[in-house]
Every structure is written in structure tokens, then in C-alpha cells.
Scaffold this motif. Structure first.
Motif, mmCIF file in Angstrom:
data_model
loop_
_atom_site.group_PDB
_atom_site.id
_atom_site.type_symbol
_atom_site.label_atom_id
_atom_site.label_comp_id
_atom_site.label_asym_id
_atom_site.label_seq_id
_atom_site.Cartn_x
_atom_site.Cartn_y
_atom_site.Cartn_z
ATOM 1 N N SER A 229 1.210 -1.175 0.013
ATOM 2 C CA SER A 229 -0.140 -0.234 0.265
ATOM 3 C C SER A 229 1.196 1.346 -0.152
ATOM 4 O O SER A 229 2.113 1.153 0.310
ATOM 5 C CB SER A 229 -0.751 0.219 1.757
ATOM 6 O OG SER A 229 -0.292 0.212 2.333
ATOM 7 N N GLU B 130 -4.123 6.835 2.393
ATOM 8 C CA GLU B 130 -3.981 5.430 1.167
ATOM 9 C C GLU B 130 -4.145 6.396 -0.049
ATOM 10 O O GLU B 130 -5.437 6.805 -0.233
ATOM 11 C CB GLU B 130 -4.604 4.549 2.000
ATOM 12 C CG GLU B 130 -4.550 3.410 1.093
ATOM 13 C CD GLU B 130 -4.545 1.755 1.435
ATOM 14 O OE1 GLU B 130 -4.487 1.453 2.735
ATOM 15 O OE2 GLU B 130 -5.943 1.480 1.517
ATOM 16 N N ASN C 193 -3.571 0.329 -2.799
ATOM 17 C CA ASN C 193 -3.939 -0.686 -2.148
ATOM 18 C C ASN C 193 -4.198 -1.774 -2.832
ATOM 19 O O ASN C 193 -4.901 -2.129 -3.719
ATOM 20 C CB ASN C 193 -4.502 -0.883 -1.038
ATOM 21 C CG ASN C 193 -3.988 -1.922 -0.142
ATOM 22 O OD1 ASN C 193 -3.405 -2.458 -1.018
ATOM 23 N ND2 ASN C 193 -5.336 -1.735 0.961
#
Length: 138
Positions: A52, A59, A62
Motif C-alpha cells: 500500500s 492511502e 493498495n
């Protein structure tokens, strides 16, 4: 004496006939190399890990990646992401570059623990979870 010569000749002739009629089981070099390639390719097992990317705590990607046992994290990253490195250190991933003026650098954790070696020296293990973080060093 004639019987002995006749028996010897008959035995010799029978042996040659049997030998000539026996099918050959010898493999050709082409068949042998195909067998070796098939054997080797069936032994190479693909492993999986998760990578990730985080930028400033958020984030941005991923991804589950596949790799062959013994590959380094750097090799796997090169195969799955757009990388830029300088002297072996990753400086940009998928267009997200470090910013030395802001003291933002790519760091990474493996399975929740900060990595103690560079990506070229870390051998990925099946099931590893790697988090690359572009964040300010404090």
C-alpha cells in the motif's frame, strides 16, 4: 559338430532379430529439453504480498502483488509500480516524489514494523504487508 555350429548360429541370429525388433525408448534432445522446461516452470510458485502507498497519512493505492520466492522488495516494486531511485533509494513511486525541502521522504513498514534495510536488501515473504509512506521526517 554340425549341431553345435547350427545351434550357435541359430542363437546368434535369434539374438540379432530380437534386438532389431525391440523399440527404442531413447528421448531426443528436443523432448528432453521440453521436459526439463516443463518441470522447472511447474516448480516456480508465485507468492503474494500486499503493498500500500500512503501520502501524508492517506492511502492512495493498495495492491496485491505476485512474486517468486527470493525476490527483493525493490524487484517487486519495479515490476508493479513506476519507480524512480537515486543511489538505490526509492525517491518516487507512481509520480509521488520525495520533497527534500519539506523533508518528506519515502519510508516503509513491513507487517507493521519499520524496515531496517533498504528495499533492495529486503527479501519479500509470502503474505507480507508492506506500507510505503511519503511523510515528513521529524
Amino acid at each position: 559338430m554340425k549341431k553345435k555350429i547350427f545351434l550357435t548360429t541359430s542363437l546368434l541370429f535369434s539374438t540379432m532379430v530380437i534386438a532389431a525388433c525391440t523399440p527404442k525408448t531413447e528421448q531426443t534432445p528436443e523432448t528432453t529439453s521440453q521436459t526439463v522446461v516443463q518441470s522447472v516452470s511447474s516448480e516456480v510458485q508465485q507468492e503474494e504480498a500486499t503493498i500500500s502507498l500512503q501520502v501524508d497519512g492517506e492511502e492512495v493505492e493498495n495492491k496485491t502483488v505476485t512474486f517468486v520466492a527470493g525476490e527483493s522488495l525493490y524487484q517487486v516494486m519495479q515490476a508493479n509500480f513506476d519507480l524512480v531511485d537515486q543511489d538505490g533509494f526509492i525517491t518516487s513511486i507512481n509520480g509521488q516524489a520525495q520533497d527534500e525541502a519539506a523533508q518528506k521522504y519515502w519510508m516503509y513498514d513491513v507487517n507493521g514494523e519499520m524496515a531496517l534495510v533498504g528495499a533492495k536488501d529486503l527479501i519479500l515473504e509470502p503474505g507480507d504487508h508492506v506500507e510505503f509512506k511519503l511523510e515528513e521526517m521529524k
